[in-house]
Design a protein around this motif. Structure first.
Motif, PDB file in Angstrom:
ATOM      1  N   VAL A 188      11.628  78.637  41.233  1.00  0.00           N
ATOM      2  CA  VAL A 188      12.363  78.511  39.933  1.00  0.00           C
ATOM      3  C   VAL A 188      13.452  77.511  40.047  1.00  0.00           C
ATOM      4  O   VAL A 188      13.562  77.726  41.448  1.00  0.00           O
ATOM      5  CB  VAL A 188      13.590  80.193  39.473  1.00  0.00           C
ATOM      6  CG1 VAL A 188      13.481  79.736  38.536  1.00  0.00           C
ATOM      7  CG2 VAL A 188      12.168  80.865  38.929  1.00  0.00           C
ATOM      8  N   VAL A 229      15.001  85.240  35.868  1.00  0.00           N
ATOM      9  CA  VAL A 229      14.657  84.453  37.191  1.00  0.00           C
ATOM     10  C   VAL A 229      13.708  85.365  37.976  1.00  0.00           C
ATOM     11  O   VAL A 229      12.608  84.951  38.674  1.00  0.00           O
ATOM     12  CB  VAL A 229      15.427  83.860  38.479  1.00  0.00           C
ATOM     13  CG1 VAL A 229      15.277  83.692  39.292  1.00  0.00           C
ATOM     14  CG2 VAL A 229      16.545  83.300  37.502  1.00  0.00           C
ATOM     15  N   ARG A 251       4.173  83.216  31.378  1.00  0.00           N
ATOM     16  CA  ARG A 251       4.443  83.374  33.101  1.00  0.00           C
ATOM     17  C   ARG A 251       3.199  83.574  33.747  1.00  0.00           C
ATOM     18  O   ARG A 251       2.763  82.501  34.764  1.00  0.00           O
ATOM     19  CB  ARG A 251       5.891  84.193  33.053  1.00  0.00           C
ATOM     20  CG  ARG A 251       7.157  84.371  32.642  1.00  0.00           C
ATOM     21  CD  ARG A 251       7.977  85.076  33.131  1.00  0.00           C
ATOM     22  NE  ARG A 251       7.616  86.302  33.475  1.00  0.00           N
ATOM     23  CZ  ARG A 251       8.003  87.198  32.398  1.00  0.00           C
ATOM     24  NH1 ARG A 251       8.534  86.806  31.233  1.00  0.00           N
ATOM     25  NH2 ARG A 251       7.267  88.372  32.158  1.00  0.00           N
ATOM     26  N   PHE A 254       5.806  75.772  40.353  1.00  0.00           N
ATOM     27  CA  PHE A 254       7.313  75.904  39.704  1.00  0.00           C
ATOM     28  C   PHE A 254       7.236  75.982  39.047  1.00  0.00           C
ATOM     29  O   PHE A 254       7.002  74.924  37.816  1.00  0.00           O
ATOM     30  CB  PHE A 254       8.787  75.130  41.034  1.00  0.00           C
ATOM     31  CG  PHE A 254       8.807  74.029  41.171  1.00  0.00           C
ATOM     32  CD1 PHE A 254       9.829  73.726  39.971  1.00  0.00           C
ATOM     33  CD2 PHE A 254       7.433  73.506  41.535  1.00  0.00           C
ATOM     34  CE1 PHE A 254       9.717  72.412  39.326  1.00  0.00           C
ATOM     35  CE2 PHE A 254       8.327  72.045  41.164  1.00  0.00           C
ATOM     36  CZ  PHE A 254       9.278  71.215  40.332  1.00  0.00           C
ATOM     37  N   VAL A 255       9.666  76.719  38.275  1.00  0.00           N
ATOM     38  CA  VAL A 255       9.294  75.874  36.640  1.00  0.00           C
ATOM     39  C   VAL A 255      10.688  75.203  36.716  1.00  0.00           C
ATOM     40  O   VAL A 255      11.856  75.932  38.075  1.00  0.00           O
ATOM     41  CB  VAL A 255      10.001  77.766  36.316  1.00  0.00           C
ATOM     42  CG1 VAL A 255      10.284  77.489  34.947  1.00  0.00           C
ATOM     43  CG2 VAL A 255       8.000  77.766  35.692  1.00  0.00           C
ATOM     44  N   ARG A 256      11.299  74.932  36.284  1.00  0.00           N
ATOM     45  CA  ARG A 256      12.636  74.449  35.811  1.00  0.00           C
ATOM     46  C   ARG A 256      13.461  74.411  34.937  1.00  0.00           C
ATOM     47  O   ARG A 256      13.095  74.157  33.628  1.00  0.00           O
ATOM     48  CB  ARG A 256      12.698  72.645  35.644  1.00  0.00           C
ATOM     49  CG  ARG A 256      13.582  71.727  35.725  1.00  0.00           C
ATOM     50  CD  ARG A 256      14.240  70.800  36.105  1.00  0.00           C
ATOM     51  NE  ARG A 256      14.999  69.959  35.601  1.00  0.00           N
ATOM     52  CZ  ARG A 256      15.476  69.322  34.756  1.00  0.00           C
ATOM     53  NH1 ARG A 256      14.999  68.918  33.669  1.00  0.00           N
ATOM     54  NH2 ARG A 256      16.993  68.532  34.054  1.00  0.00           N
ATOM     55  N   LEU A 257      13.613  76.135  34.757  1.00  0.00           N
ATOM     56  CA  LEU A 257      14.320  76.928  34.071  1.00  0.00           C
ATOM     57  C   LEU A 257      15.784  76.443  33.615  1.00  0.00           C
ATOM     58  O   LEU A 257      16.923  75.984  33.540  1.00  0.00           O
ATOM     59  CB  LEU A 257      14.927  78.051  34.355  1.00  0.00           C
ATOM     60  CG  LEU A 257      15.139  79.253  33.333  1.00  0.00           C
ATOM     61  CD1 LEU A 257      14.054  79.096  32.154  1.00  0.00           C
ATOM     62  CD2 LEU A 257      15.463  80.340  33.872  1.00  0.00           C
ATOM     63  N   LEU A 280      14.095  79.543  45.401  1.00  0.00           N
ATOM     64  CA  LEU A 280      14.732  79.250  44.150  1.00  0.00           C
ATOM     65  C   LEU A 280      16.149  78.319  44.812  1.00  0.00           C
ATOM     66  O   LEU A 280      16.243  77.912  45.423  1.00  0.00           O
ATOM     67  CB  LEU A 280      15.981  80.338  43.871  1.00  0.00           C
ATOM     68  CG  LEU A 280      15.116  81.617  43.467  1.00  0.00           C
ATOM     69  CD1 LEU A 280      15.888  82.787  43.104  1.00  0.00           C
ATOM     70  CD2 LEU A 280      14.209  81.809  42.377  1.00  0.00           C
ATOM     71  N   LEU A 326       9.930  85.049  36.524  1.00  0.00           N
ATOM     72  CA  LEU A 326       9.379  83.747  36.979  1.00  0.00           C
ATOM     73  C   LEU A 326       8.683  84.050  38.356  1.00  0.00           C
ATOM     74  O   LEU A 326       7.160  84.093  38.743  1.00  0.00           O
ATOM     75  CB  LEU A 326      10.109  82.720  36.814  1.00  0.00           C
ATOM     76  CG  LEU A 326      10.379  82.133  35.619  1.00  0.00           C
ATOM     77  CD1 LEU A 326      11.354  81.761  35.139  1.00  0.00           C
ATOM     78  CD2 LEU A 326       8.991  81.761  35.068  1.00  0.00           C
TER      79      LEU A 326
END
Length: 414
Positions: A123, A113, A74, A84-87, A179, A116
């Motif tokens: 996220v 979440v 991370r 950002f992360v696309r989980l 988010l 992150l």
């Protein structure tokens, strides 16, 4: 397991916003949706849940070594410059489990979440069906609004939206959201067939949270053309929406060597494409001969090889046409540029792409896609961080960091 099927919302300061055209004029909208900028898909933590021999889920479907997503990973994502992360979340276990088992996978999702966000990353929680369990494969979950499976998906959307809103991780210190919930990854049906399910999914998520930003796609595997065909009337007046599409064009280049794809038998396909396809056709013919294909598979390989003649001359200007089409649509819809998300783009690595010529082509394509997205003011999320399957961007497919050429292509070198 990371084949194609295989936020820092608190950015402040005019200098950061100036890098994305039109963002100054829509700064007030950041109170509604995150100012996602540069993201990466994370598919190895909660994607492709582990199954037993009979296809049923194991008791702890995300606990094996391949699901490890630790602090070092991370932090490496954030340190590289992603915000950002696309989980990707395989919804199967969340739908199949009940009682304490369901509570455990829900808690696992919220915990990831939270981790992150604590790493200073926004996220997007992306419902990302897989084919690991046949009962919950993508097509089975989107067979129609009234089908039991899709009704279960609606219940899951309500539950996840509510839990994300209640997690306490929804906003940065500045008050900007960080988010979002993506309703469904790449529905495998036409835009018109997806429209009623999209509307139902939207209503379900909104019943779980009136304020959580949502990410909507147009169906047809999240094709750009499908996005521009969405009937927007059911979503009018909701400023907390992000609209997404995926772009892997040209498929002859990005999917060469991907099993199950028409480009499986292609080889040495480069980008930008030369004016003559002769060398690419010859290399692909040699690969076809080495694979020992027959029947329908051989005919598909031959058809794919023939498309290389049309691919000749493909360059950045061809990529830009899609960006212009999406920009024209979002302007007509009066959407801010940062309400558009290029949610996936990536390249399948083959031995050719590890040659000097192939590596240069890979870097050029990644850079062109990233620069075009940024020039149009779109957020982007490349596919994907880690895992087997050929699309991983992390160094050696595991990371935690990234090689120099990947960082350079994605504008992450400082």
């Amino acid at each position: 397991m990371t084949s194609r099927r295989s936020v820092l919302g608190g950015l402040t300061g005019m200098a950061a916003l100036a890098a994305f055209p039109g963002m100054q004029a829509t700064r007030a909208a950041s109170d509604d949706i995150p100012l996602f900028r540069r993201g990466i898909g994370v598919s190895h933590a909660l994607g492709w849940a582990e199954v037993e021999a009979d296809g049923s889920y194991v008791a702890a479907p995300f606990s094996g070594p391949r699901f490890r997503f630790d602090l070092a990973q991370r932090q490496a994502i954030r340190a590289a410059g992603f915000d950002f992360v696309r989980l990707a979340v395989d919804p199967g276990p969340f739908l199949a489990f009940t009682g304490a088992a369901r509570d455990q996978v829900d808690a696992l999702l919220i915990g990831i979440v939270r981790g992150l966000v604590e790493a200073d990353l926004g996220v997007i929680v992306d419902l990302h069906p897989s084919a690991m369990n046949p009962a919950y494969r993508p097509a089975a979950l989107t067979a129609g609004v009234e089908t039991p499976n899709f009704q279960a998906v609606l219940g899951l959307l309500r539950r996840v939206a509510h839990r994300l809103e209640q997690s306490g991780q929804g906003r940065a210190v500045t008050g900007a959201p960080r988010l979002a919930l993506e309703l469904m990854n790449e529905p495998e049906l036409s835009q018109s067939a997806w429209q009623p399910m999209l509307e139902a999914a939207y209503r379900a998520a909104r019943s779980g949270s009136a304020t959580l930003p949502l990410v909507l796609g147009g169906g047809a595997m999240n094709a750009a053309a499908a996005l521009t065909q969405i009937d927007m009337r059911p979503f009018a007046g909701d400023a907390r929406l992000i609209y997404t599409y995926h772009d892997y064009s040209p498929w002859q280049f990005t999917h060469q060597g991907v099993r199950g794809n028409p480009a499986y038998a292609l080889n040495a396909v480069t980008y930008p494409a030369p004016q003559s396809a002769e060398a690419m056709i010859a290399a692909s013919q040699r690969r076809i001969g080495s694979l020992g294909l027959d029947g329908a598979a051989l005919e598909q390989a031959r058809q794919a090889k023939r498309t290389l003649a049309r691919y000749a001359g493909f360059d950045r200007s061809a990529l830009e046409r899609t960006f212009r089409q999406i920009s024209a649509w979002r302007i007509a819809q009066r959407l801010p540029a940062h309400a558009i998300l290029l949610g996936e783009f990536g390249i399948h690595r083959t031995p050719y792409l590890d040659t000097p010529e192939g590596a240069a082509a890979r870097e050029t394509w990644l850079r062109d896609m990233r620069e075009l997205a940024e020039a149009h003011g779109f957020a982007w999320a490349c596919w994907t961080y880690a895992g087997t399957g050929g699309f991983a961007l992390a160094e050696n497919e595991t990371g935690p960091g990234f090689d120099v050429s990947t960082r350079r292509a994605l504008g992450l070198l400082r």
